[in-house]
Design an enzyme around this catalytic site. Structure first.
Site, PDB file in Angstrom:
ATOM      1  N   HIS A  55     -29.347 -10.543 -26.649  1.00 13.96           N
ATOM      2  CA  HIS A  55     -27.954 -10.288 -27.022  1.00 13.96           C
ATOM      3  C   HIS A  55     -27.846 -10.444 -28.529  1.00 13.96           C
ATOM      4  O   HIS A  55     -28.017 -11.536 -29.059  1.00 13.96           O
ATOM      5  CB  HIS A  55     -27.044 -11.292 -26.305  1.00 13.96           C
ATOM      6  CG  HIS A  55     -25.584 -11.104 -26.579  1.00 13.96           C
ATOM      7  ND1 HIS A  55     -24.616 -11.885 -25.982  1.00 13.96           N
ATOM      8  CD2 HIS A  55     -24.900 -10.238 -27.370  1.00 13.96           C
ATOM      9  CE1 HIS A  55     -23.421 -11.511 -26.386  1.00 13.96           C
ATOM     10  NE2 HIS A  55     -23.564 -10.511 -27.247  1.00 13.96           N
TER      11      HIS A  55
ATOM     12  N   HIS B 212     -26.339 -14.206 -15.014  1.00 11.88           N
ATOM     13  CA  HIS B 212     -25.601 -15.341 -15.565  1.00 11.88           C
ATOM     14  C   HIS B 212     -25.663 -16.531 -14.604  1.00 11.88           C
ATOM     15  O   HIS B 212     -25.011 -16.543 -13.571  1.00 11.88           O
ATOM     16  CB  HIS B 212     -24.144 -15.022 -15.894  1.00 11.88           C
ATOM     17  CG  HIS B 212     -23.556 -16.012 -16.869  1.00 11.88           C
ATOM     18  ND1 HIS B 212     -23.782 -15.938 -18.221  1.00 11.88           N
ATOM     19  CD2 HIS B 212     -22.794 -17.110 -16.691  1.00 11.88           C
ATOM     20  CE1 HIS B 212     -23.170 -16.937 -18.836  1.00 11.88           C
ATOM     21  NE2 HIS B 212     -22.564 -17.669 -17.925  1.00 11.88           N
ATOM     22  N   GLY B 213     -26.484 -17.482 -14.969  1.00  8.57           N
ATOM     23  CA  GLY B 213     -26.587 -18.713 -14.202  1.00  8.57           C
ATOM     24  C   GLY B 213     -27.536 -18.675 -13.023  1.00  8.57           C
ATOM     25  O   GLY B 213     -27.683 -19.677 -12.317  1.00  8.57           O
TER      26      GLY B 213
ATOM     27  N   PHE C 103     -31.752 -18.718 -19.403  1.00  3.49           N
ATOM     28  CA  PHE C 103     -31.694 -20.152 -19.669  1.00  3.49           C
ATOM     29  C   PHE C 103     -32.560 -20.957 -18.715  1.00  3.49           C
ATOM     30  O   PHE C 103     -33.292 -21.865 -19.129  1.00  3.49           O
ATOM     31  CB  PHE C 103     -30.246 -20.643 -19.612  1.00  3.49           C
ATOM     32  CG  PHE C 103     -30.097 -22.095 -19.939  1.00  3.49           C
ATOM     33  CD1 PHE C 103     -30.156 -22.531 -21.251  1.00  3.49           C
ATOM     34  CD2 PHE C 103     -29.918 -23.039 -18.939  1.00  3.49           C
ATOM     35  CE1 PHE C 103     -30.040 -23.881 -21.561  1.00  3.49           C
ATOM     36  CE2 PHE C 103     -29.804 -24.383 -19.232  1.00  3.49           C
ATOM     37  CZ  PHE C 103     -29.861 -24.810 -20.546  1.00  3.49           C
TER      38      PHE C 103
ATOM     39  N   GLU D 278     -28.078  -6.312 -25.086  1.00  4.37           N
ATOM     40  CA  GLU D 278     -26.704  -6.717 -24.793  1.00  4.37           C
ATOM     41  C   GLU D 278     -25.904  -6.710 -26.084  1.00  4.37           C
ATOM     42  O   GLU D 278     -26.364  -7.225 -27.107  1.00  4.37           O
ATOM     43  CB  GLU D 278     -26.671  -8.112 -24.169  1.00  4.37           C
ATOM     44  CG  GLU D 278     -27.318  -8.186 -22.797  1.00  4.37           C
ATOM     45  CD  GLU D 278     -27.191  -9.545 -22.161  1.00  4.37           C
ATOM     46  OE1 GLU D 278     -27.355  -9.633 -20.932  1.00  4.37           O
ATOM     47  OE2 GLU D 278     -26.927 -10.537 -22.886  1.00  4.37           O
TER      48      GLU D 278
ATOM     49  N   ARG E  52     -25.536 -10.918 -31.141  1.00  5.38           N
ATOM     50  CA  ARG E  52     -24.138 -11.288 -31.365  1.00  5.38           C
ATOM     51  C   ARG E  52     -23.710 -10.960 -32.794  1.00  5.38           C
ATOM     52  O   ARG E  52     -24.532 -10.880 -33.706  1.00  5.38           O
ATOM     53  CB  ARG E  52     -23.931 -12.783 -31.103  1.00  5.38           C
ATOM     54  CG  ARG E  52     -23.888 -13.149 -29.624  1.00  5.38           C
ATOM     55  CD  ARG E  52     -23.647 -14.638 -29.447  1.00  5.38           C
ATOM     56  NE  ARG E  52     -23.392 -14.969 -28.055  1.00  5.38           N
ATOM     57  CZ  ARG E  52     -22.188 -15.055 -27.505  1.00  5.38           C
ATOM     58  NH1 ARG E  52     -21.115 -14.831 -28.246  1.00  5.38           N
ATOM     59  NH2 ARG E  52     -22.041 -15.371 -26.232  1.00  5.38           N
TER      60      ARG E  52
END
Length: 243
Positions: free
Chosen positions: A43, A192-193, A216, A70, A45
């Site tokens: 990603h 996500h997660g 993560f 992303e 940013r």
């Protein structure tokens, strides 16, 4: 089999915490692929808090599998994405004050801008354009209407559910969204997660998932067991959890 893409953002987070040149997300991406990842996610940013433009360009040159870029709809980042032409561009919401992406895009409220960016990405040669959305029927419908050919379902509420019953309820919600996306002709992604503990329930419940993005959990495990083993363990988790 569901494809596993590994997000290397947090390698950049660790590097940038000390304003060092290492660990390098580009080197980490190579290790992830060698260990069995089907591709790499990053990603870029607006604040460049983890991945930098240098990383982006080197990842575009060196990743052998699928590359998922992303990005928000911010003009400079869109231009970079169009320049490097990843295999997949995933449009995500972005707020500077958030620690990580906190929810899906409100596609229904941003259709003109998302439509314009989607068209621009296709014109640049990007094969797949995905929108990261919450598992809500209206957002799925709007994603298809904008012209995206993929959708990434936000699995955060599922991952963060505090009870088994709540997690199963969120899994069913994701399953309904995946069915709706499939019916709309969208390729279904998710992320996500997701981790080593919750993935089995997710995949056993949610159909049509072609691809997952996990970062993560793998990076946290890699601190203890090494990058190769962490990726191999996640690859096995994904392979063993097919519906």
């Amino acid at each position: 089999m569901t494809n596993l893409l590994i997000n290397v953002d947090h390698v950049g987070t660790l590097r940038n915490a000390r304003e060092e040149t290492f660990p390098d997300p580009v080197h980490a991406a190579a290790r992830c692929e060698q260990a069995g990842a089907d591709g790499i996610v990053f990603h870029l940013r607006e604040d460049r808090r983890h991945i930098t433009e240098r990383d982006v360009r080197l990842l575009a040159e060196t990743v052998n599998g699928k590359l998922d870029f992303e990005l928000s709809t911010e003009e400079e980042v869109v231009s970079i994405c169009c320049d490097v032409v990843p295999d997949l561009a995933t449009l995500v919401p972005e707020r500077r004050e958030e620690v990580t992406t906190e929810g899906g895009l409100d596609v229904t409220a941003s259709r003109p801008r998302l439509n314009a960016v989607t068209d621009r990405l296709y014109d640049a040669g990007v094969d797949q354009v995905s929108l990261f959305v919450d598992p809500v029927p209206a957002q799925i419908e709007a994603t298809a209407a904008v012209g995206a050919n993929c959708v990434e379902l936000h699995t955060g509420d599922f991952a963060e559910a505090s009870t088994e019953a709540a997690r199963r309820e969120e899994a069913e919600r994701l399953a309904a969204a995946a069915d709706a996306a499939h019916e709309a002709g969208l390729r279904v992604h998710a992320g996500h997660g997701l981790d080593y503990n919750n993935f089995s329930l997710f995949r056993e419940t949610v159909p049509h998932v072609a691809e997952v993005s996990i970062g993560f959990a793998v990076m946290a495990r890699a601190i203890l067991v090494g990058m190769d083993q962490a990726v191999r363990d996640m690859r096995a988790t994904v392979a063993n959890a097919q519906p």
